[in-house]
Design an enzyme around this catalytic site. Sequence first.
Site, PDB file in Angstrom:
ATOM      1  N   ARG A  56     -12.539 -21.087   5.385  1.00 13.17           N
ATOM      2  CA  ARG A  56     -11.110 -21.403   6.226  1.00 13.17           C
ATOM      3  C   ARG A  56     -11.512 -20.738   8.178  1.00 13.17           C
ATOM      4  O   ARG A  56     -11.261 -21.976   9.051  1.00 13.17           O
ATOM      5  CB  ARG A  56     -11.022 -19.000   6.615  1.00 13.17           C
ATOM      6  N   ALA A 115       0.797  -0.809  -0.128  1.00 17.52           N
ATOM      7  CA  ALA A 115      -0.127  -0.124   0.101  1.00 17.52           C
ATOM      8  C   ALA A 115       0.439   1.098   0.143  1.00 17.52           C
ATOM      9  O   ALA A 115       0.631   2.217  -0.884  1.00 17.52           O
ATOM     10  CB  ALA A 115      -0.720   0.048   1.265  1.00 17.52           C
ATOM     11  N   GLY A 116       2.227   1.479   1.127  1.00 14.98           N
ATOM     12  CA  GLY A 116       3.022   2.265   1.192  1.00 14.98           C
ATOM     13  C   GLY A 116       3.280   2.525  -0.025  1.00 14.98           C
ATOM     14  O   GLY A 116       3.733   3.725  -0.591  1.00 14.98           O
ATOM     15  N   HIS A 121      -3.894 -14.936  11.143  1.00 10.77           N
ATOM     16  CA  HIS A 121      -3.396 -14.546  10.080  1.00 10.77           C
ATOM     17  C   HIS A 121      -3.322 -12.921   9.114  1.00 10.77           C
ATOM     18  O   HIS A 121      -2.671 -12.800   8.654  1.00 10.77           O
ATOM     19  CB  HIS A 121      -3.567 -15.390   9.111  1.00 10.77           C
TER      20      HIS A 121
HETATM   21  C1  LIG Z   1       1.922 -15.115   5.278  1.00  7.80           C
HETATM   22  C2  LIG Z   1       0.759 -14.730   4.416  1.00  7.80           C
HETATM   23  C3  LIG Z   1       0.312 -15.333   3.110  1.00  7.80           C
HETATM   24  C4  LIG Z   1      -0.962 -13.980   2.492  1.00  7.80           C
HETATM   25  N1  LIG Z   1      -0.883 -14.040   1.776  1.00  7.80           N
HETATM   26  C5  LIG Z   1      -1.252 -13.275   1.201  1.00  7.80           C
HETATM   27  C6  LIG Z   1      -2.180 -13.690  -0.261  1.00  7.80           C
HETATM   28  O1  LIG Z   1      -2.122 -14.642  -0.708  1.00  7.80           O
HETATM   29  N2  LIG Z   1      -3.503 -12.777  -0.651  1.00  7.80           N
HETATM   30  C7  LIG Z   1      -3.258 -11.869  -0.536  1.00  7.80           C
HETATM   31  O2  LIG Z   1      -4.693 -10.919  -1.247  1.00  7.80           O
HETATM   32  N3  LIG Z   1      -3.251 -11.270   1.062  1.00  7.80           N
HETATM   33  C8  LIG Z   1      -2.370 -12.246   1.424  1.00  7.80           C
HETATM   34  N4  LIG Z   1      -1.610 -11.387   3.007  1.00  7.80           N
HETATM   35  C9  LIG Z   1      -1.966 -10.607   3.169  1.00  7.80           C
HETATM   36  C10 LIG Z   1      -1.224  -9.760   2.628  1.00  7.80           C
HETATM   37  O3  LIG Z   1      -0.150  -9.738   2.591  1.00  7.80           O
HETATM   38  C11 LIG Z   1      -1.136  -8.733   3.789  1.00  7.80           C
HETATM   39  O4  LIG Z   1      -2.232  -7.816   4.160  1.00  7.80           O
HETATM   40  C12 LIG Z   1      -0.089  -7.186   2.810  1.00  7.80           C
HETATM   41  O5  LIG Z   1       0.533  -7.275   2.149  1.00  7.80           O
HETATM   42  C13 LIG Z   1      -1.119  -5.936   3.646  1.00  7.80           C
HETATM   43  O6  LIG Z   1       0.228  -4.851   2.831  1.00  7.80           O
HETATM   44  P1  LIG Z   1       0.315  -3.864   3.493  1.00  7.80           P
HETATM   45  O7  LIG Z   1       1.062  -2.498   2.570  1.00  7.80           O
HETATM   46  O8  LIG Z   1      -0.614  -3.147   4.421  1.00  7.80           O
HETATM   47  O9  LIG Z   1       1.260  -3.715   4.675  1.00  7.80           O
HETATM   48  P2  LIG Z   1       2.851  -4.123   4.867  1.00  7.80           P
HETATM   49  O10 LIG Z   1       3.064  -5.016   3.838  1.00  7.80           O
HETATM   50  O11 LIG Z   1       2.809  -4.942   5.929  1.00  7.80           O
HETATM   51  O12 LIG Z   1       3.490  -3.005   5.465  1.00  7.80           O
HETATM   52  C14 LIG Z   1       3.870  -2.016   6.532  1.00  7.80           C
HETATM   53  C15 LIG Z   1       5.130  -1.094   5.812  1.00  7.80           C
HETATM   54  O13 LIG Z   1       5.022   0.276   6.928  1.00  7.80           O
HETATM   55  C16 LIG Z   1       6.271  -0.279   7.820  1.00  7.80           C
HETATM   56  N5  LIG Z   1       5.816   0.346   9.322  1.00  7.80           N
HETATM   57  C17 LIG Z   1       5.384   0.224  10.139  1.00  7.80           C
HETATM   58  N6  LIG Z   1       4.969   1.012  10.988  1.00  7.80           N
HETATM   59  C18 LIG Z   1       6.334   1.229  10.813  1.00  7.80           C
HETATM   60  C19 LIG Z   1       6.401   2.639  11.424  1.00  7.80           C
HETATM   61  N7  LIG Z   1       6.039   3.000  12.375  1.00  7.80           N
HETATM   62  N8  LIG Z   1       7.432   3.411  11.411  1.00  7.80           N
HETATM   63  C20 LIG Z   1       7.336   3.489   9.500  1.00  7.80           C
HETATM   64  N9  LIG Z   1       7.568   2.744   8.919  1.00  7.80           N
HETATM   65  C21 LIG Z   1       6.379   1.516   9.522  1.00  7.80           C
HETATM   66  C22 LIG Z   1       6.633  -1.120   7.566  1.00  7.80           C
HETATM   67  O14 LIG Z   1       8.224  -0.713   7.444  1.00  7.80           O
HETATM   68  C23 LIG Z   1       6.312  -2.020   6.180  1.00  7.80           C
HETATM   69  O15 LIG Z   1       6.779  -1.022   4.861  1.00  7.80           O
HETATM   70  C24 LIG Z   1      -0.887 -13.252   3.426  1.00  7.80           C
HETATM   71  C25 LIG Z   1      -0.374 -12.975   4.649  1.00  7.80           C
HETATM   72  C26 LIG Z   1       0.882 -13.319   5.056  1.00  7.80           C
HETATM   73  C27 LIG Z   1       0.799 -12.747   6.364  1.00  7.80           C
END
Ligand SMILES: Cc1cc2nc3c(=O)[nH]c(=O)nc-3n(C[C@H](O)[C@H](O)[C@H](O)COP(=O)(O)OP(=O)(O)OC[C@H]3O[C@@H](n4cnc5c(N)ncnc54)[C@H](O)[C@@H]3O)c2cc1C
Lengths: 636, 254, 226
Positions: free
Chosen positions: A330, A44-45, A401
Amino acid sequence: MTLDSKAPTGPIEKRWDQHRFDIKLVNPANKRKFRILVVGTGLAGASAAATLAELGYNVEAFTFHDSARRAHSIAAQGGINAAKNYQNDGDSIWRLFYDTVKGGDYRSRESNVYRLAQVSVEIIDQAAAQGVPFAREYGGLLDNRSFGGAQVSRTFYARGQTGQQLLLGAYQALSRQVQAGKVKLHRRKEMMDVVVADGQARGIVVRDLTTGKITSHAGDAVVLATGGYGTVFFLSTNAKNCNVTAAWRAHKRGAYFANPCFTQIHPTCIPVSGDYQSKLTLMSESLRNDGRIWVPSNADESRRPNDIPEDERDYYLERRYPSFGNLVPRDVASRAAKKVCDQGRGVGPTGLGVYLDFADAIRRVGRPAIEAKYGNLFEMYEKITGEDPYEVPMRIYPAIHYTMGGLWVDYNLMTSIPGLYALGEANFSDHGANRLGASALMQGLADGYFVLPYTIGDYLAPRMGETVDTSHPAFAETERAVAERLDRLLSIDGSRTVDDFHRALGKLVWDYCGMERTEEGLNEALQKIPALREEFWSDLKIVGTADSLNQSLEKAARVADFFELAELMCKDALDRDESCGAHFRVKHQHEDGEAKRNDEDYSYVSAWEATDNGDWTLHKEELDFEYVKQTQRSYK
Amino acid sequence: MHITLHVWRQAGPDADGTMEKYEIDDVSPDMSFLEMLDVLNDDLTLKGEEPIVFEHDCREGICGSCGFMINGVAHGGKHHTTACQLHMRSFEDGATIYIEPWRSAAFPVLKDLMVDRNAFDRIIESGGYVSVNTGSAPDANEIPVPKANAERAFEAATCIGCGACVAQCPNGAAHLFTSAKVSHLNLLPQGQPERFQRTEKMVAQMEEESFGSCTNHRECEAVCPKGIDIDFIARMNRDYLRAQTMGRKTQNYR
Amino acid sequence: MGSIVKFFRSTVFLKAVMAITGFLLFGFIVGHLTGNLKLYQGPEAINSYAEGLRELGKPFLAPGQFLWIARFGLLAAVGLHIWSAWRLTLINHRARPQRYVAGVDWQKSTYASRTMRWSGVIIATYVIYHLLHFTTGHAHGDFVYGDVYHNVVSAFQQPLVSAIYIVANLLLAVHLYHGLWSMFQSIGWTGPRFDPFRQRFAIAFAVIIALGNLSFPLAVLSGIVR
Ligand SMILES: Cc1cc2nc3c(=O)[nH]c(=O)nc-3n(C[C@H](O)[C@H](O)[C@H](O)COP(=O)(O)OP(=O)(O)OC[C@H]3O[C@@H](n4cnc5c(N)ncnc54)[C@H](O)[C@@H]3O)c2cc1C
Ligand code: HEM
Ligand code: HEM
Ligand code: SF4
Ligand code: F3S
Ligand code: FES
């Protein structure tokens, strides 16, 4: 403050277009006069930061990782949904919308979900153009698979590493903007607090994890894309460093936290092997297509699995759900596993596990066929457990998860603090009470590539020319509060380590606010969690200083926030006296164990406001379902 | 199990480091290597000593955070396995294990076993992408990609950026890492317009980062947890030499 | 402009130089060996072959001229080869300023690959000795200008001289064992099907050249050739 979702009205297919037309735009030449702080560089970021920079905004991005490529998104395996209908099997934007609302057990906002389904199509185009190596068919066109019980094949994938490939795509787009000088990337900088000045988000305070230095950064808007909070349970499939701190600090500064009790459990994870266990590993759900799940019929079974005769095995899913069998959703599969383990029939050294047996499948289609399909999963299993799943049944157990809850946001993805946005898993999202497989990647990228870059203009446009710098006293004040809190953690000098506390907290949350929740249990947890928190603040031990690299201190600050979140989760779970999606109140179930919703009283988003005395006030955003009728699911 | 550890301890980037010895009892063979370190770290903390700093996150071999030399091999030398996926059952009871950070001029040690791998990011920033703005992409199926190319590109793209290749290479070269990204994009039709500039820029950045040269020792591919092979290095060499000697700047121009 | 400079300093370029010059040197070694095999046909064959070399290029070039052109080519190749080896060595040393306390447990690299510099330096020293020995005769106690057969046979009858040749040529084989496949990789000749080929190519020629070159001192020592 009243909750205004800003969700447009009118025909649902037109809402997003109409909204984009209605909101204010920032003129291209003026975009460079704004500075946007993006915290978090996961899917997302990174996608948001890159796109905002392409549009001309000045972006400063922050991550506590050493590189944007390490975010937890990298671990997603299965795939990403999109309503492309390339397989000609009757998929459509409408169907994806419908499935998502239904799958979320009618606890999401229709307008948001429809928009998500609409832009899903563009995500795949964008990713393919970036060079994301999706699986292809022999003709060179994209391949799809059906995922998580969907009736159509709409999941795009890159073997078992879809999240990795999509994140690298976004990371590369971000890198391009770093090179172009449009994004300034701050690595190894952890956001410790949001600075709210005159009622608006004006910046953040960060700590440099290598030097311990605390600094302030000002921006015209602040975007949080900091991921989910599954690690509140200590053991989860999430990466070790996932945490709630950024979202929680924003919450403490006035952002509402929505649906915290909506946490998803995945039924096929490798079970815990001992109390040193640090994290759980997910095994793809696809294993349930061929594996049969069973436990011994008798509670005091001591024989090895292969020595247990057929008539002393209980294939409990096949028995209880004859038509779906091992493929029940699930949450149903997870609860069933917990139930048999509670009966003392669990397997493995800890008794928390059930067998997933491939013997029949190997007999039926032969070992090579199974190897071709699941070879790398079997290899991974063997790496971790030292057991060969071709010979002995795998052991699996459910694990936390994903978290559907998060910061409450309106249709523009703005939180209840003006100028503060939340994207990806960090917001309370479009998944309602339960997320469909392969939809998190879709949502994170939809938010980052296609939603926020437009909607943020509406907030910024009228704010042209406002001065934004760190001179406002709120900055110094926030910095001081951050430093004081860290000093306090360091000065406790007690006798228990951070991990010790985190593990204890995780167990409490898992036991009382995990797969199944009861009123008594939640009330008990609401006693125990604050007590443990007291202990944390009086008996924690951290070695080292605040002005150097100190991983224990980093963890401690995060765990401190988890303590508060855990309490709110229980409160939310207690308030929601119904079962829906992943939230299961034992009292509310159908005879088949299905969650029993109460649409009459609970068709709302719970948005919690933190009050000064450490308590919360609940605000309800009522949900209307104009397009998808609320019906009960059934897997009998 | 009883394990004797010798671990590199270094207080900060400018401090001198030494190997410290630790004895650990009660190691379970089912523990992962990092869990063994977690247990040691909790002990150290309770004794009032600073815990050992090491980088980790996903603990399932995909984020590329973890990694150090274990008895002289990057990630411990088990086939396609990162340090976080290594389990104590691979060691004998009573074993002595040496743990050291990656050693490379381009990867300065930050503390103990943690190094700074930003050089990798700078290599990507120099050209490891397709220049396409959000929103301007054609329909994903407009450009078919031969399956073989897509698969080979995928194999290259599975690099997790862990740095084991650099750490193990006798020359401290980053050729495997760089060539994996160059090849991933150069193998795809979407990557063609920038193919030669990309290669030129990324190689130039790699050279600037004080990595060594590749003399084809093949150590990197042996320890790469993702099985990236040196065929990609040859591809990168070829595209680089073509870009330089034949004035090839773009695929279709000239 | 800057990019040209970068190119000449790049390790990829230097490796290409090594590969091309290495290949030229390899070509010379093969030719040299085929010529030397005439030793087995007796004094006339080899002596007239040596003479013939000097006549090469007739009638366009004066006697010996071709040889000098070839010698310059060889010298340039050796020079460039050594120059790039030197530059790369410096770069590589700078890339790993601190060594591993526990050493490195090598996985796939070979003794040959890790000792290229040393085998190379020893071969170069050997070539200097060899030139003083058979070409100019300064290091030869019983040198007869033009009588190649005599020069070789009388030299190899001394066990010490033979030993020097045997060791040097073994090292040459080791150098080629790695160098001959490595050069394909360095200039980007690759492919999944090509990899086994280039490995076999390297082994085959390392062995052929070792056998051929070692056969001379061994044949003389054992009295087969006298
Ligand atoms: C094992 C596993 C398998 C998955 N498989 C799937 C799948 O097949 N399909 C699907 O759609 N989804 C899947 N998911 C879910 C999905 O991966 C996540 O929901 C999604 O990637 C989250 O993305 P995000 O960008 O929101 O956060 P994240 O990728 O968690 O990124 C968070 C970011 O924020 C930063 N950050 C956090 N806190 C701070 C802070 N205080 N200061 C500075 N930086 C900070 C971190 O450094 C990181 O860069 C899976 C999840 C898991 C655990
Ligand atoms: C002082 C003398 C020499 C030195 C220091 C030297 C050193 C080296 C080094 C360091 C390499 C690089 C290995 C690699 O990149 O894989 C190399 C490659 C090579 N050398 Fe030499 N060498 C010397 C003499 C020779 C001679 C006399 C020959 C020929 C008979 C030769 C043939 C080759 C070949 C064929 C290669 C392979 C080129 C490549 O890898 O791209 N070298 N040499
Ligand atoms: C046992 C093996 C070898 C034998 C018997 C041998 C023999 C000879 C002889 C007799 C000459 C003189 C020819 C003349 O003056 O007409 C010669 C020249 C030469 N040899 Fe060898 N040689 C051997 C191996 C090598 C090797 C391994 C190398 C290089 C690495 C080498 C490089 C040279 C060179 C450079 C010359 C000079 C050619 C010239 O310019 O005239 N030789 N060799
Ligand atoms: S090429 Fe392999 S060893 Fe090198 S960084 Fe990538 S994954 Fe790690
Ligand atoms: S080990 Fe080093 S020398 Fe080349 S083949 Fe790998 S980079
Ligand atoms: S911790 Fe992520 S690869 Fe090891």
